[in-house]
Motif scaffolding. Structure first.
Motif, PDB file in Angstrom:
ATOM      1  N   PRO A 199       0.804 -14.786   3.871  1.00  0.00           N
ATOM      2  CA  PRO A 199       1.234 -14.444   4.590  1.00  0.00           C
ATOM      3  C   PRO A 199      -0.067 -14.407   5.744  1.00  0.00           C
ATOM      4  N   VAL A 200       0.118 -14.876   6.929  1.00  0.00           N
ATOM      5  CA  VAL A 200      -0.987 -14.525   7.661  1.00  0.00           C
ATOM      6  C   VAL A 200      -1.872 -13.562   8.307  1.00  0.00           C
ATOM      7  N   GLY A 201      -2.160 -13.302   9.595  1.00  0.00           N
ATOM      8  CA  GLY A 201      -2.425 -12.051  10.371  1.00  0.00           C
ATOM      9  C   GLY A 201      -0.327 -11.631  10.582  1.00  0.00           C
ATOM     10  N   ASN A 202      -0.767 -10.505  11.245  1.00  0.00           N
ATOM     11  CA  ASN A 202       0.382  -9.392  11.457  1.00  0.00           C
ATOM     12  C   ASN A 202      -0.073  -8.586  12.718  1.00  0.00           C
ATOM     13  N   ARG A 243      -7.540  -4.120  -1.118  1.00  0.00           N
ATOM     14  CA  ARG A 243      -7.877  -4.788  -2.569  1.00  0.00           C
ATOM     15  C   ARG A 243      -6.701  -6.321  -1.894  1.00  0.00           C
ATOM     16  N   TYR A 244      -5.547  -5.428  -1.436  1.00  0.00           N
ATOM     17  CA  TYR A 244      -4.378  -6.660  -1.099  1.00  0.00           C
ATOM     18  C   TYR A 244      -4.130  -6.206   0.773  1.00  0.00           C
ATOM     19  N   PRO A 245      -4.724  -7.361   0.876  1.00  0.00           N
ATOM     20  CA  PRO A 245      -4.829  -7.485   2.851  1.00  0.00           C
ATOM     21  C   PRO A 245      -3.685  -7.992   3.448  1.00  0.00           C
ATOM     22  N   MET A 246      -2.788  -9.007   2.192  1.00  0.00           N
ATOM     23  CA  MET A 246      -1.571  -8.849   3.081  1.00  0.00           C
ATOM     24  C   MET A 246      -0.511  -7.246   3.873  1.00  0.00           C
ATOM     25  N   LEU A 247      -0.542  -6.426   2.896  1.00  0.00           N
ATOM     26  CA  LEU A 247      -0.360  -5.059   2.486  1.00  0.00           C
ATOM     27  C   LEU A 247      -0.786  -4.304   4.534  1.00  0.00           C
ATOM     28  N   GLY A 253      -2.274 -18.760  12.739  1.00  0.00           N
ATOM     29  CA  GLY A 253      -2.140 -17.751  12.503  1.00  0.00           C
ATOM     30  C   GLY A 253      -2.522 -16.538  11.702  1.00  0.00           C
ATOM     31  N   GLN A 254      -4.118 -16.487  11.785  1.00  0.00           N
ATOM     32  CA  GLN A 254      -4.338 -15.586  11.135  1.00  0.00           C
ATOM     33  C   GLN A 254      -5.350 -14.509  11.836  1.00  0.00           C
ATOM     34  N   THR A 255      -5.192 -14.616  13.136  1.00  0.00           N
ATOM     35  CA  THR A 255      -6.127 -14.063  14.562  1.00  0.00           C
ATOM     36  C   THR A 255      -4.797 -14.453  15.568  1.00  0.00           C
ATOM     37  N   TRP A 256      -4.285 -13.433  16.331  1.00  0.00           N
ATOM     38  CA  TRP A 256      -2.926 -13.106  16.905  1.00  0.00           C
ATOM     39  C   TRP A 256      -3.686 -12.705  18.753  1.00  0.00           C
ATOM     40  N   ARG A 257      -4.091 -12.923  19.716  1.00  0.00           N
ATOM     41  CA  ARG A 257      -4.480 -12.247  20.646  1.00  0.00           C
ATOM     42  C   ARG A 257      -2.947 -12.626  22.067  1.00  0.00           C
ATOM     43  N   GLU A 258      -2.829 -12.040  22.539  1.00  0.00           N
ATOM     44  CA  GLU A 258      -1.808 -11.936  23.267  1.00  0.00           C
ATOM     45  C   GLU A 258      -2.710 -12.243  24.677  1.00  0.00           C
ATOM     46  N   LEU A 259      -1.662 -13.113  25.335  1.00  0.00           N
ATOM     47  CA  LEU A 259      -1.792 -13.815  26.949  1.00  0.00           C
ATOM     48  C   LEU A 259      -1.821 -12.136  27.968  1.00  0.00           C
TER      49      LEU A 259
END
Lengths: 371, 98
Positions: A76-79, B40-44, A134-140
Motif C-alpha cells: 500500500p502506498v499513499g491514499n 504503528r500501522y500507517p497503511m490504516l 504513489g507515496q504522495t499525491w498532489r492535485e493539479l
C-alpha cells in the motif's frame, strides 16, 4: 518468447491473466484484495514490472497499491487525495451547489517515461499526480478551478474523471474526460485547461453549444497520431482530427451508438473498436447479441465481430475502462463484461474466446505486452 | 497496553493479527487510540477516519464493553476496562452491502 499480461479489475478483487505470445493458454492469479472494488489497475509503460492499483470500498475508503514485480506482491502506498485550497462547489443532480468531495480513484495513468510518476483521475472530478511512486499525491488544481467548474454535474455513476491521455510527442499535453462535464486539454502540463467539446451534441442539454455538460464515456488515441482522438460518448461515436479542438460524428452504420469503451488497434491507427449497447435505459447489447464492432476506415463504416461471442440471450454490459489491446504482431483485443467474462481475440477481433468466465463484474481491463 | 480488534479487511491490510496491542500515551480516548494505531500501522490512515476531517467513516463503528461508542466525541475517555486492557476496543465494519 514474448507474452501478455491482462490486468482485470472487478467488483470483488483484481485478477491477473498471463499467457505467452500465442495467447492460447492462460494462467489466472487472484483474487488480489478479494472483496474490494478494484476500479483500475495498470502498468507503467516505462517499467512493465511497476503496477498501480486503485482499491476502494464503501467501508474503508480508498487505497492505492503498488507492485514492483508485475503483480506478484503489493505494497500500500499513499491514499491521501486532498483537493488544493478551498474545494468550492459543483452542481448536484438537482442543480443545487454541492461541495467537492473525494469519493474514489477511477483511473490511474502512469507516465510514459517515468515509472514513479502517475496520474490519478478521481471522483469528484479532479486530476492528481504522484512523482514518488504513489507515496504522495498532489492535485493539479487548474482543471477543477476552471471557470466552468461550478457548473459541472455528475453523471449517473458520479462525477468522475475517468480518462487520461498523454501525448507521446508533447509531454505538456494531456487530454482528460469527465462525466458529465466533457473533455478538457492542457498544453502546459496541467497548469491551465480548456474545454474541448465543440461539435458534441447531447440530447437534454438546453444549449448545444455550451462549453461543458457532455457525458463523455471514453476516449482512445493511437500513439503514432496523437492529434486524432476517438470518443464513445453517452450516445454517439465521435472523432477529432485536431486533438479535441472540434469533433464530428462517426457512428455511421452502428446498430446503436450508445456504449462505453472504445479502443484503437495497436498497429492500424484507423482501426477502431466499440461495443454497442442498446440504450442508456437498457445497459445490454442490442438483440441480446454481444458484438464488437470494428471500423477499418476511422469510423462510419463498421463491421460486427461475432465469432466466439454469445449471439443470444446475452445481457451483459462492457464498462468504459474494460477494453484494451496488446501490441503483438497480430494485435490482440480484450474486453471484460459485467457478467464476469473476459474475452480475448488474438487476430484483431476476427475471432474471440473467453479467457475467464466467472469472475465478479469486470470494471477494467488493461493489457501489457511483455518482452 | 490497549487491545484493538480490527475487521478482516483492515487486518489483512495491516498484515496484523485480529487483535493488536498498542501503547497509548496519556488519556485513553478514541482519538488517542486511533492515533497510536495509525502510527504503528500507517497503511490504516484514511481507512477508519477521513484523512482530512478525521471523522469516522460512515460504515465503521466502534464497540467496547458491549456498548456502541461510535457517536461519542473523539476526546471522550474510553471505558476503564479498555484503558486497562481488560476489554478490547473493537473497530467494526457495518453489516451492509453485497
Amino acid at each position: 518468447m514474448s507474452g501478455v499480461r491482462v490486468l482485470v479489475g472487478t467488483r470483488k478483487g483484481a485478477f491477473i491473466l498471463t499467457s505467452d505470445g500465442r495467447r492460447e493458454r492462460w494462467d489466472i492469479s487472484g483474487p488480489h484484495f478479494g472483496g474490494w472494488e478494484i476500479y483500475h489497475l495498470t502498468g507503467s509503460p516505462a517499467d512493465p514490472s511497476r503496477l498501480y492499483m486503485s482499491q476502494s470500498g464503501g467501508w474503508f475508503g480508498q487505497l492505492i497499491q503498488r507492485s514492483d514485480d508485475g503483480g506478484a506482491t503489493w505494497e500500500p502506498v499513499g491514499n491521501r487525495f486532498q483537493y488544493e485550497g478551498v474545494p468550492g462547489t459543483h452542481q448536484w443532480y438537482d442543480g443545487t451547489p454541492h461541495p467537492w468531495e473525494f469519493a474514489r480513484v477511477w483511473h490511474l495513468e502512469p507516465s510514459l517515461t517515468d515509472p514513479d510518476t502517475v496520474y490519478a483521475g478521481v471522483e469528484d472530478a479532479a486530476l492528481f499526480r504522484s512523482v514518488d511512486g504513489g507515496q504522495t499525491w498532489r492535485e493539479l488544481p487548474g482543471l477543477r478551478d476552471h471557470r466552468s467548474g461550478p457548473s459541472w454535474q455528475p453523471g449517473a455513476g458520479g462525477m468522475c474523471l475517468h480518462t487520461i491521455i498523454q501525448d507521446p510527442r508533447d509531454p505538456g499535453r494531456i487530454v482528460v474526460a469527465i462525466s458529465a462535464a466533457g473533455v478538457f486539454r492542457t498544453d502546459d502540463a496541467g497548469k491551465s485547461w480548456r474545454p474541448m467539446n465543440r461539435g458534441l451534441r447531447s440530447e437534454g442539454i438546453p444549449d448545444q453549444d455550451a462549453e461543458v455538460g457532455h457525458c463523455v464515456h471514453h476516449i482512445a488515441m493511437h500513439p503514432s497520431r496523437p492529434e486524432v482522438l476517438f470518443m464513445q460518448k453517452h450516445w454517439d461515436v465521435m472523432r477529432s482530427d485536431d486533438a479535441g479542438e472540434s469533433w464530428y460524428e462517426i457512428s455511421g452504420d452502428l446498430p446503436s451508438d450508445f456504449g462505453f469503451p472504445i479502443a484503437v488497434h495497436a498497429h492500424e491507427p484507423d482501426t477502431v473498436y466499440v461495443v454497442p449497447i442498446k440504450s442508456d435505459s437498457e445497459h445490454y447489447p442490442p438483440e441480446g447479441k454481444l458484438r464488437v464492432y470494428r471500423s477499418r476506415t476511422g469510423g462510419n463504416e463498421w463491421e460486427p465481430l461475432t465469432k466466439g461471442l454469445p449471439q443470444s440471450h446475452c445481457y451483459v454490459n462492457v464498462l468504459r475502462d474494460a477494453m484494451a489491446v496488446d501490441s503483438l504482431d497480430s494485435c490482440g483485443v480484450y474486453f471484460g463484461t459485467t457478467g464476469g467474462q473476459v474475452y480475448a481475440s488474438a487476430d484483431a477481433g476476427d475471432s474471440w474466446a473467453p479467457i475467464a468466465r466467472d469472475l465478479p463484474a469486470v470494471l477494467s481491463v488493461e493489457v501489457q505486452t511483455l518482452p | 497496553m490497549i487491545r484493538v480488534v480490527l475487521p478482516a479487511h483492515l487486518r489483512n491490510l495491516a498484515r496484523a493479527e485480529s487483535e493488536v496491542r498498542i501503547d497509548v500515551q496519556g488519556q485513553v480516548t478514541q482519538r488517542s487510540v486511533l492515533d497510536a494505531l495509525e502510527a504503528r500501522y500507517p497503511m490504516l490512515r484514511g481507512t477508519i477516519r477521513d484523512h482530512v476531517t478525521q471523522r469516522r467513516r460512515p460504515f465503521v463503528r466502534f464497540f467496547a464493553c458491549e456498548q456502541d461508542l461510535s457517536h461519542e466525541l473523539p476526546d471522550t475517555p474510553l471505558p476503564e476496562p479498555v484503558a486497562t486492557g481488560a476489554e478490547p476496543f473493537m473497530v467494526v465494519g457495518a453489516m451492509a452491502g453485497g
